[in-house]
Scaffold this active site. Structure first.
Site, PDB file in Angstrom:
ATOM      1  N   TYR A   1       1.688   2.934  -3.228  1.00 16.98           N
ATOM      2  CA  TYR A   1       2.290   1.628  -2.988  1.00 16.98           C
ATOM      3  C   TYR A   1       1.338   0.452  -3.204  1.00 16.98           C
ATOM      4  O   TYR A   1       1.731  -0.556  -3.781  1.00 16.98           O
ATOM      5  CB  TYR A   1       2.825   1.545  -1.558  1.00 16.98           C
TER       6      TYR A   1
ATOM      7  N   ASP B   1      18.452   1.842   0.245  1.00 19.37           N
ATOM      8  CA  ASP B   1      19.781   2.460   0.233  1.00 19.37           C
ATOM      9  C   ASP B   1      20.646   1.813   1.317  1.00 19.37           C
ATOM     10  O   ASP B   1      21.034   2.426   2.302  1.00 19.37           O
ATOM     11  CB  ASP B   1      19.677   3.971   0.437  1.00 19.37           C
TER      12      ASP B   1
ATOM     13  N   ASN C   1       9.907  -3.381  -4.408  1.00 22.15           N
ATOM     14  CA  ASN C   1      10.328  -2.353  -3.456  1.00 22.15           C
ATOM     15  C   ASN C   1      11.115  -2.991  -2.324  1.00 22.15           C
ATOM     16  O   ASN C   1      10.563  -3.776  -1.544  1.00 22.15           O
ATOM     17  CB  ASN C   1       9.109  -1.618  -2.882  1.00 22.15           C
ATOM     18  N   GLU C   2      12.407  -2.696  -2.265  1.00 25.62           N
ATOM     19  CA  GLU C   2      13.282  -3.166  -1.189  1.00 25.62           C
ATOM     20  C   GLU C   2      13.204  -4.679  -0.986  1.00 25.62           C
ATOM     21  O   GLU C   2      13.292  -5.163   0.140  1.00 25.62           O
ATOM     22  CB  GLU C   2      12.972  -2.433   0.125  1.00 25.62           C
TER      23      GLU C   2
ATOM     24  N   TYR D   1       8.965  11.116   1.683  1.00 28.05           N
ATOM     25  CA  TYR D   1       8.190  10.175   2.484  1.00 28.05           C
ATOM     26  C   TYR D   1       7.777  10.873   3.778  1.00 28.05           C
ATOM     27  O   TYR D   1       8.627  11.364   4.508  1.00 28.05           O
ATOM     28  CB  TYR D   1       9.043   8.947   2.811  1.00 28.05           C
TER      29      TYR D   1
ATOM     30  N   GLU E   1      12.102   7.433  -2.183  1.00 29.45           N
ATOM     31  CA  GLU E   1      11.748   7.933  -0.849  1.00 29.45           C
ATOM     32  C   GLU E   1      12.942   8.730  -0.342  1.00 29.45           C
ATOM     33  O   GLU E   1      14.089   8.341  -0.555  1.00 29.45           O
ATOM     34  CB  GLU E   1      11.469   6.810   0.158  1.00 29.45           C
TER      35      GLU E   1
END
Length: 478
Positions: free
Chosen positions: A85, A200, A157-158, A297, A265
């Site tokens: 990350y 998600d 990421n998100e 994860y 993940e």
């Protein structure tokens, strides 16, 4: 050095263990074999957020001894990829990249970090989209572009996790993706895909996917369109099923995708300990036609209780029960068969044209006008970052782990070492079975409780034949 001299005498070639992969339509494909590639990965961020520290000049891929320890354990686990990350492009990553490459593992890398100015923010993204931020993301590309096991970059990421930021972030996220892809096009000798790792959150998941993977008319080669799309999903918990977990809805929603889709993940930890019963489904017939595997994860145990391995400050480690449970689930599957699947014949699915009709959630952005690069960015995209990081594979002389590692019962695992793979090989369950089972009570000659330059190397009788056959997956650093 004896081994190096022997290699020269035998005329052996030091070669990369992994074949750089390509994106062909909705699949990762090995261009040599024509086979699809399924990601069997683990999220790798030792030390959590503290594992990335600019002042201490450390990140997850900066300590060769730690990488050697973890690559050996991940090789035994059976994975073929790690997701990292937070990375500092100004550090040297040659040894760690070479170790994971030799172990047959690809790297999926995020170009952002949690620090201010090093990511696109969900709140007022236009304020964080500027040339200095982009320069750092390009520097990550420069630092990792020349490792053959660099599989992909995540541009975000998100960043979108609810309808409110779905109203403002999407155009800027596509802009960052475009800028990264243009930088790769101008400065990298091979295509390396750029994509997005989504939350998600079903209220925004498919709108996010549709916004990022659609074809924008007039966009040069659709440079703002993602090459890959991934999601962080925790909907399968405990002894669940394809339907109960709503994985069936995911497959339905992504059927006909024009880009590879996979889990960036997964691994719900409620209830605990985890049972990882989703593994058989992710790599089974219900999903592999649409999904390209997933990333568990996470590797290191942190306060959130998702870890497979407990790490200590002195470098010693202990496997948790979840590691052995996941290993057992992988062992049930035939990954040789799974990784030999061919893409379906026929016409490759085409991305839909970008249109407001693709967006179904009220309040989510349905305007596909993408911001132009900020002042100064186009010059960097054209000329490259300065100073320019670089990376190359190097020779690793000793594959023996220098730290003590215990199994979940507390017994020391003996003979722990990375097994360098043959040219173009990838890791899978059963590749590395040389380590002891952990039933002993002493460290043996190949592990110690603290790092030591004098740790006993594997003998030439074991290593030299494999190296002479081109199994050492590194390039000489002379």
């Amino acid at each position: 050095m004896f081994i190096h001299s022997a290699l020269l005498a035998l005329g052996a070639t030091l070669a990369a263990a992994v074949q750089p992969l390509e994106v062909q339509g909705a699949y990762f494909v090995n261009p040599k074999t024509g086979n699809r590639f399924q990601v069997v990965g683990v999220a790798y961020q030792p030390g959590g957020s503290a594992g990335y520290n600019e002042e201490k000049k450390v990140d997850p891929l900066s300590n060769p001894d730690i990488c050697l320890r973890d690559a050996a354990l991940l090789q035994i686990l059976g994975v073929n990829a790690i997701r990292v990350y937070n990375l500092n492009p100004n550090l040297n990553h040659d040894a760690c990249a070479s170790i994971f490459n030799a172990a047959g593992m690809y790297m999926i890398l995020d170009v952002n970090s949690p620090l201010v100015g090093e990511s696109l923010t969900s709140d007022k993204p236009w304020e964080s989209y500027y040339a200095a931020y982009l320069n750092r993301t390009f520097a990550v590309v420069e630092a990792f572009k020349d490792y053959p096991n660099t599989l992909a970059f995540f541009s975000g990421n998100e960043v979108i996790n609810e309808v409110s930021n779905g109203a403002t972030v999407p155009p800027y996220m596509r802009a960052v993706t475009r800028d990264l892809k243009n930088y790769v096009k101008n400065h990298v000798s091979r295509p390396i895909p750029v994509g997005y790792s989504a939350a998600d959150v079903r209220d925004v998941l498919f709108d996010t996917y549709n916004y990022f993977q659609c074809s924008l008319e007039g966009d040069d080669d659709n440079m703002s369109k993602v090459d890959i799309f991934a999601l962080n999903s925790y909907s399968w918990c405990g002894e669940s099923s394809f339907e109960t977990s709503t994985f069936d809805d995911l497959v339905s929603g992504f059927t006909g995708t024009s880009v590879p889709v996979f889990f960036s993940e997964y691994g719900c930890n409620t209830p605990s300990p985890r049972v990882f019963t989703e593994v058989g489904t992710i790599y089974g017939s219900q999903m592999t036609g649409v999904f390209s595997g997933g990333i568990v994860y996470e590797y290191t145990q942190e306060s959130n209780n998702y870890g497979l391995v407990e790490m200590n400050e002195d470098g010693t480690a202990k496997l948790r029960g979840d590691f052995e449970t996941l290993q057992a689930q992988y062992a049930k599957l035939n990954f040789t068969e799974i990784q030999s699947q061919k893409p379906p014949t026929g016409e490759t699915p085409k991305p839909p044209a970008c249109s407001p009709s693709l967006i179904t959630t009220k309040g989510f952005n349905n305007n596909f006008t993408i911001p132009v690069p900020p002042p100064g960015a186009e010059e960097i995209i054209k000329n490259g970052v300065s100073p320019k990081p670089s990376g190359k594979l190097i020779e690793i002389s000793d594959w023996t782990v220098k730290y003590e590692v215990r199994n979940s019962n507390g017994n020391v695992i003996t003979n722990l070492a990375v097994k360098p793979l043959a040219d173009d090989a990838i890791n899978e369950p059963g590749t590395n079975t040389e380590a002891g089972t952990g039933t002993g009570t002493s460290t043996g000659s190949s592990a110690s409780s603290t790092p030591s330059k004098d740790a006993a190397p594997r003998t030439g009788a074991v290593v030299l034949p494999a190296m002479a056959m081109g199994a050492l997956a590194v390039m000489a650093a002379i």
